[in-house]
Design an enzyme around this catalytic site. Structure first.
Site, PDB file in Angstrom:
ATOM      1  N   GLY A 213       0.897  -1.208   0.187  1.00 31.90           N
ATOM      2  CA  GLY A 213      -0.080  -0.251   0.135  1.00 31.90           C
ATOM      3  C   GLY A 213       0.931   1.197  -0.186  1.00 31.90           C
ATOM      4  CB  SER A 214       0.174   4.670   1.280  1.00 30.86           C
ATOM      5  OG  SER A 214      -1.172   4.793   0.637  1.00 30.86           O
TER       6      SER A 214
END
Length: 484
Positions: A213-214
């Site tokens: 993810g981020s």
């Protein structure tokens, strides 16, 4: 002598020679293979004829051996706090092949390693006294991570950025390796553990790469700064909001509709975790440049040994521009282990240099003499410039001070981090993965640590799953224990 007798004599002689040749072959060529065969019980009898050497944490043995009853296998392995350290030790079993450190250093721990043999051992063929494995694990950090993860399914890794020492390797749910040591009961325990849907035997910290993810936005930001696409983290970026991925009509949405993500600087984009900025940035840079940076950090490395071999974290190739945009936010086919994301934070914390992570400090013989020192001259690689690392640290500290990572704040400690929430399942139909990668440095004593946490599954409602909500508190507990 008549012809018939002569022929019979020659034939008998040939049979004797063939028998001698076969015996010689078995003795000198096949003998070692037969001796080493995993099904040769003599090996197990020899291995467990006496106590094994030990795996050491902070000067204390977390393994041992105990006498058995009614078996030709005289000793079996024991463990202190087995569940706590299972992701480090693995298991040594009378019935199954050893794993983790137990497997890698099996010869040292059972006395067959040639480095242990004296001249007299070599002459007599006797097995040497077993050696010991001294780890880099900090029990306080290991316990903090294990307790903070609690009943959640997840993992965490802590690294000393300056030395590469791995201070903690935590994987939950865990298991007690002692249940697998006895040949008489190991089979039942093995079936039970493998039938468990939570897969406690899986080392999630080292051997389960998942979409980061981020947290992967740190790699994209590092690429942009090193490439010169942007000079610093406070320069406005060319980032439309909404951002339509190239070749599609699909928007790459941001978690917060109100976040100031249009043309946001790298600092603001990390603070609010703006998908549009990093998706567009990855396309601007191109997948080859992002992959090159990811590989400098350790992605796509098939031989990442610490010394347990970690499964490779992956940044893919052959993507179209829309897929490249998704890769910029740690989705599509990007995967990472907690070890890998801890390495990213460790390199940034260490001025852009990555010291090879390792969780064994040294190995010794039975008398304590060092056979090999793994802390001596650990490999160090320049990943990004010191200026880029400084810029990224500044932005990561903003994330923790007043961004998406405030649950990692610690009084008296400078903390930088990046949250991540990665989609799970088709159309994000399953509970997302929660990530947090970070570093902390004590303002008083200068001690520092890099920590990455991944929570795969928890009891939290889906709407409450986030890197800040689930993973950051675990990282905070581990950082606090490391720099106390």
């Amino acid at each position: 002598m008549n012809k018939t007798i002569r022929r019979a004599s020659v034939f008998a002689l040939l049979l004797v020679l063939a028998l001698l040749a076969k015996a010689t072959w078995l003795q000198y060529y096949d003998g070692q293979a037969l001796a080493d065969d995993k099904d040769n019980r003599r090996n197990a009898i020899a291995t467990y004829s006496r106590p094994l050497g030990n795996i050491i944490v902070a000067g204390e043995a977390i393994t041992g051996s105990t006498r058995t009853k009614g078996s030709d296998l005289a000793y079996k392995r024991t463990y202190t706090d087995g569940r706590l350290y299972a992701a480090v030790t693995g298991y040594a079993s009378q019935a199954y092949a050893p794993t983790q450190l137990e497997g890698i250093y099996a010869d040292l721990l059972n006395g067959t390693d040639t480095k242990l043999k004296s001249v007299m051992d070599t002459v007599t063929g006797q097995r040497a006294e077993p050696g010991n494995v001294l780890t880099t694990i900090d029990p306080a950090v290991q316990k903090a991570g294990y307790r903070a993860l609690g009943g959640n399914k997840g993992a965490a890794v802590a690294i000393d950025p300056g030395t590469g020492k791995i201070l903690a390797v935590v994987s939950t749910p865990s298991y007690d390796p002692a249940t697998l040591t006895d040949a008489g009961t190991a089979g039942t325990a093995w079936k039970t553990l493998n039938a468990d849907r939570d897969k406690p035997l899986t080392n999630r910290a080292l051997r389960q790469p998942l979409p980061p993810g981020s947290t992967f936005k740190l790699v994209v930001a590092a690429t942009a700064l090193e490439d010169g696409l942007y000079e610093n983290v406070d320069e406005p970026t060319d980032s439309p909001d909404p951002y339509i991925m190239p070749g599609t009509v699909r928007e790459l949405p941001n978690e917060s509709k109100s976040a100031p993500c249009e043309n946001a600087s790298i600092r603001v984009a990390l603070r609010y975790s703006c998908n549009n900025v990093f998706g567009h940035m990855a396309v601007q840079l191109g997948q080859d440049k992002v992959r090159a940076m990811a590989e400098k950090f350790g992605f796509n490395d098939e031989e990442q040994d610490v010394p347990v071999r970690a499964y490779p974290s992956v940044y893919p190739s052959g993507m179209d521009k829309a897929q490249t945009a998704l890769s910029g936010i740690g989705q599509f086919d990007v995967t990472a282990t907690p070890l890998q994301m801890a390495m990213v934070s460790a390199a940034i914390a260490n001025g852009g240099k990555l010291v090879a992570p390792h969780m064994v400090s040294r190995i010794t013989d039975s008398g304590g003499d060092v056979l090999r020192d793994y802390d001596d001259g650990a490999d160090e690689t320049r990943i990004v410039s010191s200026a880029t690392a400084e810029q990224l640290r500044s932005a990561m500290e903003t994330v923790v001070k007043d961004g998406t990572g405030t649950n990692a704040l610690i009084d008296g400690v400078t903390v930088g981090g990046k949250t991540g929430t990665a989609q799970h399942g088709e159309n994000n139909s399953k509970t997302p993965y929660a990530w947090f990668t970070s570093y902390g440095k004590s303002d008083s004593n200068g001690k520092e640590v890099a920590v990455a946490v991944m929570v795969e599954q928890s009891d939290a409602a889906r709407s409450e799953v986030s890197g800040n909500g689930l993973a950051a508190p675990v990282a905070r507990a581990m950082m606090r224990a490391a720099v106390k």
